[in-house]
Structure formats: C-alpha cells, structure tokens
Design a protein around this motif. Sequence first.
Motif, short mmCIF file in Angstrom:
data_model
loop_
_atom_site.label_atom_id
_atom_site.label_comp_id
_atom_site.label_asym_id
_atom_site.label_seq_id
_atom_site.Cartn_x
_atom_site.Cartn_y
_atom_site.Cartn_z
N THR A 142 10.03 35.02 57.96
CA THR A 142 11.18 34.96 57.07
C THR A 142 10.73 34.75 55.62
OG1 THR A 142 11.49 32.55 57.12
CG2 THR A 142 12.48 33.81 58.91
N SER A 143 11.65 35.07 54.72
CA SER A 143 11.43 34.73 53.31
C SER A 143 11.39 33.23 53.16
CB SER A 143 12.55 35.31 52.45
OG SER A 143 12.67 36.69 52.61
N GLY A 144 10.83 32.75 52.06
CA GLY A 144 10.75 31.32 51.80
C GLY A 144 12.12 30.71 51.55
N GLN A 145 12.18 29.39 51.66
CA GLN A 145 13.43 28.66 51.45
C GLN A 145 13.76 28.62 49.96
OE1 GLN A 145 15.49 27.26 53.62
NE2 GLN A 145 14.35 27.47 55.51
N PRO A 146 15.04 28.88 49.58
CA PRO A 146 15.42 28.75 48.18
C PRO A 146 15.53 27.28 47.78
CG PRO A 146 17.33 29.34 49.49
CD PRO A 146 16.16 29.36 50.42
N PHE A 147 15.38 27.01 46.49
CA PHE A 147 15.54 25.64 46.00
C PHE A 147 16.09 25.67 44.58
CE2 PHE A 147 11.20 26.93 45.04
CZ PHE A 147 11.01 26.54 43.72
N THR A 148 16.61 24.52 44.16
CA THR A 148 17.30 24.39 42.89
C THR A 148 16.53 23.46 41.96
OG1 THR A 148 19.46 24.76 43.91
CG2 THR A 148 19.46 23.65 41.78
N LEU A 149 16.43 23.85 40.71
CA LEU A 149 15.83 22.98 39.68
C LEU A 149 16.86 21.96 39.22
CD1 LEU A 149 14.20 25.80 37.55
CD2 LEU A 149 12.97 24.24 39.07
N ARG A 150 16.41 20.77 38.91
CA ARG A 150 17.31 19.77 38.34
C ARG A 150 16.50 18.80 37.49
NH1 ARG A 150 19.10 15.93 43.46
NH2 ARG A 150 17.05 15.03 43.90
N TYR A 151 17.22 18.00 36.71
CA TYR A 151 16.56 16.97 35.91
C TYR A 151 17.42 15.71 35.97
CZ TYR A 151 19.97 17.45 32.09
OH TYR A 151 21.12 17.46 31.34
N SER A 152 16.83 14.59 35.65
CA SER A 152 17.55 13.32 35.62
C SER A 152 18.18 13.15 34.24
CB SER A 152 16.61 12.14 35.93
OG SER A 152 16.07 12.28 37.23
N THR B 80 15.18 30.49 42.83
CA THR B 80 13.83 30.87 43.23
C THR B 80 13.57 30.28 44.61
OG1 THR B 80 11.53 30.98 42.50
CG2 THR B 80 12.66 28.88 42.20
N ARG B 81 12.41 30.58 45.19
CA ARG B 81 12.15 30.15 46.56
C ARG B 81 10.67 29.84 46.77
NH1 ARG B 81 14.77 32.85 49.95
NH2 ARG B 81 16.19 33.83 48.47
N GLY B 82 10.39 29.20 47.88
CA GLY B 82 9.03 28.81 48.20
C GLY B 82 8.29 29.92 48.94
N TYR B 83 7.14 29.55 49.52
CA TYR B 83 6.31 30.51 50.24
C TYR B 83 7.02 31.00 51.50
CZ TYR B 83 2.21 29.30 47.39
OH TYR B 83 1.33 29.11 46.35
N ALA B 84 6.67 32.22 51.93
CA ALA B 84 7.23 32.79 53.16
C ALA B 84 6.80 31.97 54.38
CB ALA B 84 6.80 34.25 53.31
N PHE B 85 7.53 32.19 55.47
CA PHE B 85 7.36 31.39 56.68
C PHE B 85 6.92 32.31 57.82
CE2 PHE B 85 8.99 29.69 60.67
CZ PHE B 85 8.62 28.36 60.62
N TYR B 86 5.84 31.92 58.53
CA TYR B 86 5.34 32.69 59.67
C TYR B 86 5.08 31.73 60.83
CZ TYR B 86 4.35 36.06 55.95
OH TYR B 86 4.47 36.89 54.86
N ASN B 87 5.59 32.07 62.00
CA ASN B 87 5.45 31.13 63.11
C ASN B 87 5.50 31.88 64.45
OD1 ASN B 87 5.62 28.13 64.00
ND2 ASN B 87 7.19 29.16 65.23
#
Length: 478
Positions: free
Chosen positions: A339-349, A406-413
């Motif tokens: 699968t494609s990598g998991q998406p994630f969100t940028l944030r700041y405090s 954006t997203r992280g690295y792809a997943f292989y299992n």
Amino acid sequence: KVSPKLTLNLGVRYEFATPQYERDNRMSNFVPSQATMVPVTDGDMFARSGVHPDRNNWAPRVGFAYTLTPKTVVRSGYGISYVHFNRLGAENLLAENYPYFFSVRITQQPSMGLCTSGSQEPGTCFRVATMGLPAGLADPARVPLANQGWNYYIPSDIRTGYVQSWHFTIQREIARDLLLDLAYVGSRSVKLVILGDANQARVNQPGENTPLQQRRPYKGLQNIEQSIPAGTGAYHGLQAKLERRFLSGFYLLNSFTWSKAIDNAAGHLEVSYNDNSRVNFYDLKSEKGISNYNQPFNNTTTILYDLPYGRGRAFGKNIPGVLDAVLGGWRLTGINTMTSGQPFTLRYSAPSAFQVSGMPSYRPNLIGPILTPESERSIDNYLSKTNVVAPTDSRYPFGSASRNMTRGYAFYNLDMGLHKQFQLPGEDRRIEFRSEFFNLFNKTNFVTPDATLGSATYGLIRSTFPARMIQFGVKIYF
C-alpha cells in the motif's frame, strides 16, 4: 426481470430514528439565545431530547445487471444510506452535560494533615479513600457552569447525515475458473456530524494580547463542543479483482485499488498522525483535504493451497495412516499487502496569543516543498526544516498547510499460514493445528515522522509497524 439478459432492482426505503432521550429527563442542551445550558423536560420528543426529530429520510435504491455475453456481465447501482447516530465519544451525548454531569477536581497533599471528619472541605486536609467522598460533593453549586471546561451542544434543528454510494462493474470470465472484475466505485457523504467549538474566540489583533476567555462570544462559558452537521466526504476508486481456482487445490485472488478520498474532518476517535475531528469553526472550507485513511494504491494478493499429499488428494490415495498423519492434509495460506504510505498532517504549538480554542489543530505555513529532496531523505531527515514555518501574525493562526497533504514510506507485508487437520474417532471430531507468520520476511515498515513543528524530533521517524511475529495454535472440534 425485464428480459433474460436484464434484471432491474428498484426500491425506496424510509427511515426514522428518534433523537436520544433519557428515562428521567436528565439531559441538557446549550441554547444560544439564552447563552446557557437548558435542561430538557417532559413532553413531546423535542421537549425530552432538546432536538427536533428529522422525518425526511427517504432513501432510493436502484440497480441493474445485464448479461452482455455468456461470459460478460455488467452491473451498476446507486443508493442512499442514512447515518442516524455515530457516537463521538462523549461529545454528542447530552446526558453528559451540566447539571447532571460535571467534573470536580480536588487537589490535596499529605502535608495538609489528615481530615478528622467527613464534613471537612475537600482540599483543606488530606482525605483517605476509606473516608469516602465529602458530603455535597455532587452539588452543582459547588462547581458552577462557568468552571466546566467542556459543554456539549447539538443544534435543535440538526439533520441526519447520509451517504450516496454508486458503482459500475464489468465482470468477465477470461478462461475456465478465471474471473476478472473491473469497477468504478464512488461515494459522497454530506451532513455528517463533525465537531467544532461554538464558543471559538476571535483572533487577537497585532499587538493585542487579550486572554482567550475574554475573546469568546459567550464569556461565561468555556468550550462549547458543537455537533455540526457539516461533515463531507468523497471517494472515487478504480477497483480490479482477478480470481482463479485450480483443480489442483490452488486458489489465487488479487485485489487492486487506485483511489482518492477527500473530507473535511477525520472520524472522531479514529484520528491518527496529527489529524483532527475538531475543526476551525469559522472556516470549514480550510479543513477540506485528503482523508486520514486515504491510500491511493492498495494491492492485496491472497493464496490458498491444499498441498497434494494425503488421503483424498492427488498423492495420497494409498498412503499409510501414520504417514498421512504426518504429511497429509496440510494447507498453505498467504496474504501479501502493498500500500501507499500513511498520510499525516503538519501542525505547530500555537502560543497563547494565537489560540482561539483548545479544539482545532493549528497548521503551519508552507514556503516550499514539505519533504526533503529524495536524494537526502531518510528516517533522520524526512521533512524540510526550512520550508515549514509557524505563523507570525496572530490574526492568522491557521497556516496554509492543509490536512494530510503528504505521506510516509510505502508499506509491504507478507503473512503466511500453515494449517493441518487431524481426524479423531467419531463424527465431526478433529484437531486443527495452525502456525501463522505475520510479516514473514521481517520487513521494516516505518510509521510517519514526527510532524509537530518545534518538537525536538520534528522530521524524524522513530517508530515502525510490528516486526515478524510467529504464533501457534490448536483447535479441538467436537
């Protein structure tokens, strides 16, 4: 059945679901015109629940199947499904509102000295558990509404969310026992419940540093977590399935999806990697982005293989019983996932002067690519440290970065299994042995990086999905 080749399915469904109510009317709802929590009363459904029932939930369903040729079938369908209730933790339960439900915090230290009576005021002495709770602790007068950090609000005219779903599928028998399915699948969700702070404060003007509570529209209350019927979602996907059965006991299934999912909030209690189910109350448009669960490419290959040794199989018609018990009846299974990598969100405090509520996520500004150049990218250097910057103007605490962009690295299992059954004397009695290997090749699959700007580990990846695991099990059927 319109003809030997064409079948139609036409229907309509009506659904009605009452709002939640409580046997003894121990609920309350926020009423904006009164700027306070108002308990429900006896009477009709609105009086008891604080919410008008939605009686408009008609759901048409249409579909057809057409035999194009003896080996080709075309199918399509469209339908509406209603989401009458989706529990968002406590956030859409009016039974958890003041004055029937509230929080009391007692701060005490042993140095205060032990309490000598049950009537002593909490916090003035140290109360041990055997003394029980102080008298009157559950009196709302002890903890006024203004001190409650969270209040829950469902608009009285809220409407039921619904999902429109459709597909167009072609199924073709390419050869004997070899089937190919190609489908376009789509859905559109509207009026889903998402969360926002109905008491979200105005922003500070440049040079101003007015405390958050003083900038709220209802200054006598803190967070008012509103169930907003404004959640939207859309999904479009190409789905392909290839299925083959072999006479030798081998079965192959490959499923491939190329898709895109967009929404304006994550499902509550389902958020991950910095996404949020709580939105910027005054700018819902800015919350639209890639869904938290969006994975554009997903390919899953499944195999089942009954090894051809043992009684009833190709190489075992005359096999001795002892040898059959050792070599016969084994089944090999495998599931390979890519699968494609998991998406994630940028944030700041956000600093206190920039904050407008404790609920939404504060996303930074972008002045260039989010990821480091591919030639430099690694688990120690995944996100750009120069192109992602925190806002500097208190009027614009929500930056230009969108959700899950954006997203992280792809997943292989690869998971494998080896199963065997041993027949026992008597009817339908047997023992099944199972050995299962998860992530058989021990592939290192990385989780997303730390995407909170300002964190000491910002841009670093320090977590992985589980390593190889092996388990054995025995089942006895009788």
